[in-house]
Scaffold this active site. Sequence first.
Site, PDB file in Angstrom:
ATOM      1  N   CYS A 205       0.880  -1.176   0.000  1.00 25.11           N
ATOM      2  CA  CYS A 205       0.000   0.000   0.000  1.00 25.11           C
ATOM      3  C   CYS A 205       0.912   1.219   0.000  1.00 25.11           C
ATOM      4  O   CYS A 205       1.062   1.900   1.010  1.00 25.11           O
ATOM      5  CB  CYS A 205      -0.932  -0.008   1.196  1.00 25.11           C
ATOM      6  N   ALA A 206       1.533   1.482  -1.124  1.00 28.44           N
ATOM      7  CA  ALA A 206       2.769   2.264  -1.160  1.00 28.44           C
ATOM      8  C   ALA A 206       2.599   3.771  -1.320  1.00 28.44           C
ATOM      9  O   ALA A 206       3.497   4.527  -0.936  1.00 28.44           O
ATOM     10  CB  ALA A 206       3.668   1.745  -2.280  1.00 28.44           C
ATOM     11  N   ALA A 207       1.506   4.229  -1.921  1.00 29.91           N
ATOM     12  CA  ALA A 207       1.383   5.666  -2.210  1.00 29.91           C
ATOM     13  C   ALA A 207       1.420   6.492  -0.921  1.00 29.91           C
ATOM     14  O   ALA A 207       0.913   6.046   0.112  1.00 29.91           O
ATOM     15  CB  ALA A 207       0.083   5.934  -2.985  1.00 29.91           C
ATOM     16  N   PRO A 208       2.059   7.666  -0.971  1.00 27.36           N
ATOM     17  CA  PRO A 208       2.679   8.322  -2.128  1.00 27.36           C
ATOM     18  C   PRO A 208       4.097   7.865  -2.448  1.00 27.36           C
ATOM     19  O   PRO A 208       4.736   8.398  -3.344  1.00 27.36           O
ATOM     20  CB  PRO A 208       2.678   9.799  -1.711  1.00 27.36           C
ATOM     21  N   GLY A 209       4.614   6.893  -1.697  1.00 32.10           N
ATOM     22  CA  GLY A 209       5.922   6.344  -2.015  1.00 32.10           C
ATOM     23  C   GLY A 209       7.039   6.765  -1.089  1.00 32.10           C
ATOM     24  O   GLY A 209       8.212   6.527  -1.387  1.00 32.10           O
ATOM     25  N   LYS A 211       7.865   5.597   1.970  1.00 33.82           N
ATOM     26  CA  LYS A 211       8.573   4.419   2.476  1.00 33.82           C
ATOM     27  C   LYS A 211       9.237   3.661   1.326  1.00 33.82           C
ATOM     28  O   LYS A 211      10.336   3.106   1.481  1.00 33.82           O
ATOM     29  CB  LYS A 211       7.622   3.511   3.259  1.00 33.82           C
ATOM     30  N   ASP A 229      -0.422   0.297  -5.362  1.00 36.51           N
ATOM     31  CA  ASP A 229      -1.553   0.970  -4.733  1.00 36.51           C
ATOM     32  C   ASP A 229      -2.735   0.902  -5.668  1.00 36.51           C
ATOM     33  O   ASP A 229      -2.593   0.524  -6.841  1.00 36.51           O
ATOM     34  CB  ASP A 229      -1.235   2.405  -4.318  1.00 36.51           C
ATOM     35  N   ASP A 285       2.212  -1.472   5.086  1.00 34.99           N
ATOM     36  CA  ASP A 285       1.861  -0.271   5.850  1.00 34.99           C
ATOM     37  C   ASP A 285       0.371  -0.066   5.608  1.00 34.99           C
ATOM     38  O   ASP A 285      -0.032   0.587   4.653  1.00 34.99           O
ATOM     39  CB  ASP A 285       2.692   0.921   5.367  1.00 34.99           C
ATOM     40  N   CYS A 335      -0.357   3.814  11.401  1.00 35.38           N
ATOM     41  CA  CYS A 335      -0.164   5.100  12.077  1.00 35.38           C
ATOM     42  C   CYS A 335      -1.368   5.389  12.969  1.00 35.38           C
ATOM     43  O   CYS A 335      -1.893   6.499  12.996  1.00 35.38           O
ATOM     44  CB  CYS A 335       0.071   6.237  11.083  1.00 35.38           C
TER      45      CYS A 335
END
Length: 414
Positions: A205-209, A211, A229, A285, A335
Site C-alpha cells: 500500500c505504497a502511495a505516495p511512495g 517508504k 496501490d 503499511d 499510524c
Amino acid sequence: MFDKQDWLSKPPKFTTFRVNTLKSFNCNILEDFLLKQSEELNATVLKFHFLRSDCLVLERWSKNVTMETSDNEVIVDPLCAAAVLRGAHVFAPGVMGLPTSCKLGDRVDIYGDLDGQCKRGLKVKYTGKKLYVGTGYLKMLRCDLFDNGIQPSGIAIHTLLPASRLPVVNETLYPKGEILLQNLPSIVCGWVVNAKPTELILDMCAAPGNKTTHLAEMSNNQAIIIAIDKTPQKATKIRINCDTQGVTCVSAYPYDSTKICSEISSDVNGGPPFPPNCFDKVLLDAPCSGLGQRPQLVNKLTPKMIQSYKFVQRKLLCAAVNVLKVGGKLIYSTCTITDDENERMIAWALEKFPCLTLVPAEPLLGGPGQPSCGLSDEQRVMVQRFGPEDDVLRPVESIYKDTIGFFIATFIKN
C-alpha cells in the site's frame, strides 16, 4: 501518567526530515537558513542533529521566542491549522476567513476553526471556537483567495512562528528530492525493513511512495522493489516521487493488494498478480484509522468507521502471507493507536497463520505493545508502539515518545 488525549492534541516537539542518501546533503544551507530565521526572531540559533545519516532532527525554538499579537486574524480549517503547528506555511485552500483590511505583507495571526462553522470568505471576526496556531505574513489578497470562482493555489500566508515553536523549514530549501518531511516512526519502519541489494521487496500500500523510496535508498538503489496501490493516480504519484529522488529500482503498479496473489501467475516481471512464495520481504503499511496523527484538532471518525479498518487489514495480511517466501520477512505497520488494528491484529495473524513467527521488529526504538490486548509479555517486547505510555518492559528515549502514534511488527514465514 500521560493523558493520551492531551498528547494527541499537541504536535511533537521535534521535526524530522528523511535525507536522501543517494544524493549529497549540504548542512551549510540549513545552517544559513536557521541563522537568518534566528535573526528575524531575535532568538538563539536552533539546534539540529542526525539520528542516522538518513534522519535529520530539528528541535524547537526556545520558550522565550514569542511574537506580539496583531490586529489581523486569519481563520484556517482544522487540517491547515494542524499543519501550521507542525511548521508549515498556510496554503490558499486552507484559508476560510480574512479581514477586508489586510494588505500584502501584513503580519497576521493564524487561528484554526475547531467547530468547522466558519463560512468560506468570512470578512468579520470569527466568534466560534478557534485556536491560535501561529503568526506570519500575508502573501495573497482576498480577491486571490475567494473572488475568482476557482480553487486558489499557492502559499497564502508565509508562517513565521507556529504556536508550537517548531521551525518552518520547507523542503524547497534544498533541490528537489534531497530531503523529505517524514514522521520519525515512518523512518524507523524503513530501518526495520532494512532493504538490501538484490532483495525482491513488495510494498503493498505504497502511495505516495515515501517508504518505498526510503527502502530503495537504503539498498543503494539496488533492491528490486515493487510498489502497489489501488488507483492509477496513486501509482503515478509513486513513480513521480521515485523520479524526483533519483530512484530507479522501483516498479509501481495500480492494483488491489488484497488480490495480489494468484496460483496461475508464473513470475513477478509482468506485474500483479504475483505467484505464491516469491518475495523476500513484504511491507504492509496498512490503511488504518490514522488516530496516531498529531496534532488532532478535530476527529470526525465514528466508532463504526474505526471498526471497519480491521477487516481490510486482515485481507491484506492474508495476501501478504501468500506472496511471501518461506524464510521471508513481513513487516506490518500502522499510524494509529487502536488495539484492534495493532496488537489484536498481530494476535489474529499468529492464530490464523501457523506458518508465521513473530520476531523482534528491530531496531526496537518505540515502546512495547499494550498489555491485555492479545499478546503475551514475551510477544509485546517484540513489537513497537510509538506513543506516550511508560512501560517497565522497555524504556524509551524521549524523541521516540514525542512523535506520532505508530505501530510496527515483524514476522518470519516458516
